[in-house]
Design an enzyme around this catalytic site. Sequence first.
Site, PDB file in Angstrom:
ATOM      1  N   LYS A 175      40.933  53.769  36.769  1.00 45.98           N
ATOM      2  CA  LYS A 175      41.078  52.458  36.118  1.00 45.98           C
ATOM      3  C   LYS A 175      39.714  51.817  35.905  1.00 45.98           C
ATOM      4  O   LYS A 175      38.841  51.901  36.772  1.00 45.98           O
ATOM      5  CB  LYS A 175      41.963  51.569  37.005  1.00 45.98           C
ATOM      6  CG  LYS A 175      42.257  50.181  36.461  1.00 45.98           C
ATOM      7  CD  LYS A 175      43.153  49.424  37.443  1.00 45.98           C
ATOM      8  CE  LYS A 175      43.519  48.030  36.959  1.00 45.98           C
ATOM      9  NZ  LYS A 175      44.418  47.330  37.925  1.00 45.98           N
TER      10      LYS A 175
ATOM     11  N   SER B 193      48.769  45.591  36.157  1.00 44.39           N
ATOM     12  CA  SER B 193      47.635  45.675  35.254  1.00 44.39           C
ATOM     13  C   SER B 193      47.101  47.091  35.053  1.00 44.39           C
ATOM     14  O   SER B 193      46.292  47.343  34.165  1.00 44.39           O
ATOM     15  CB  SER B 193      46.488  44.795  35.789  1.00 44.39           C
ATOM     16  OG  SER B 193      46.035  45.284  37.057  1.00 44.39           O
TER      17      SER B 193
ATOM     18  N   SER C   7      50.510  45.512  40.429  1.00 40.91           N
ATOM     19  CA  SER C   7      49.751  46.162  39.357  1.00 40.91           C
ATOM     20  C   SER C   7      49.752  47.677  39.392  1.00 40.91           C
ATOM     21  O   SER C   7      49.359  48.320  38.424  1.00 40.91           O
ATOM     22  CB  SER C   7      48.302  45.658  39.355  1.00 40.91           C
ATOM     23  OG  SER C   7      48.230  44.347  38.859  1.00 40.91           O
TER      24      SER C   7
END
Length: 495
Positions: A112, A189, A213
């Site tokens: 990420k 997220s 997330s």
Amino acid sequence: MSIEIDRLKAGHKGDNGGSAVSREDGLENAGSERGQAFRSLEEIATALERGETTSVALTEYFLNRIATFNTQLHAYSETFADACLRQAAACDAIRHSGQTIGPLHGIPVAVKDIFDIAGLPTSAGSTALHDRVPEQSAFAVQRLIQAGMVVIGRTHMVEFAFGGWGTNPVMGAPRNPWDPSQHRVAGGSSSGSAVSVAAGLAPVALGTDTGGSVRTPAVWCGVIGLKTSHGLIGRGGVVPLCGTHDSVGWFSRTVRDSALLLNVLQGADPRDAANARVAEIDALAEIEHGIANMKIGRLVDADLAGVDPDILRLHDEALEDLEALGATIAPIHLPLSIADYLKSGGDIMSYESFRALGQYVEAESSPVDPTIRGRIMAGKSITDDAYRQTLQRRLEAQAEFADRIADYDALVMPGSHIVARTLTDVDESVPPNFYGRVVNFLDLAAVAAPTGLTSEGMPAGIQIVVRKFDDALALRIARALEKHRGGLVHVPAGY
């Protein structure tokens, strides 16, 4: 082993974010091409050990898949083609010499875009964070490289990780691979990381979890997601959102793969005070021991109000399976209402995010998306006293929950109350997941596990929630369900 990164912006070369390398059949001895993309870490490691493939072939293979699918899915923000192929070649050389670094040696991984990589800007899904060019990589990235994994690229995310739907008007929203007809969101997220694993663009991928997330994207994309205990995995070199809630997590195709990563990623991180003096755990030691005689809680009906009927049906079927495996299922009352977790957790996130990121959003000329900017700016008006009162209420809720769960081994709750929505149907003013912030607010750990497809053909899932630092127990319960069902993760059509 160091990592040098030659960046290739995803979507620029060949329009798909990866270099179109010469050998598409690098795993020719390991089954059909479609199956190769969806093998577990353990299966890949076995193929490497037997000489059926090489790290270079694996890396080329996944780069080609990214080149094929990333324009459609928007999972990767950038790939590191030249650098990761050099790293893969170095892994092969070590293996050829008769050595290996560990069970994940030579296997690609996605990260990420909230984790620092030395010498490169970390965007955290934003164009505002242009001044973050770290001298050293994030602790978790360092641990991956020390384990011999090949960092293949960085994945898209919600701006500053402050959102659960998976949208990002600034950098673009990843597309959920389970709906070929329309753009459904992937959850946030850590949206791009979940998509990369679900669509076979990486075997595993790192994410973070502040209020769901990892778990929301895992459930909506139909993969395994682990939200680790706060402090268990060092967060040094991770762009902060809310230090009270932030934790490292990841996505995988099997429960054992998640356990393998947990064992690798632990260690002392001098940049994270929450990690100080945290004892390491062995996630694989008892993972096959089953769940006979365990007591597992389920939410009372009042706390399940508003859950999609299909999701609730699949949730109940999973509980029935756990009962068939020898567990006792009994109701448990949460100490606060679902609305309280959403409100209080959100207040802590806004207060702390403004202190961490306010410099990027205060100016009217800020390039940050107005929705994200509003969430962070809301923290400016929360007084120090109100913040302290919320933290005190959090401690009281944790103590009360500890009393209520004293006789239980774990708690199962829905992974989300809805399935992934179309991008055009997203309403940023309402929560995408009633059950995301509960775990962070109560300082727990959780595994998100798929439970099947709804009548819409979209994935649903549960969370297996455990006490802090009982991460291995959550994986053990998920593994028992996985074995009982003959697997939990399935492949979306077209990939």
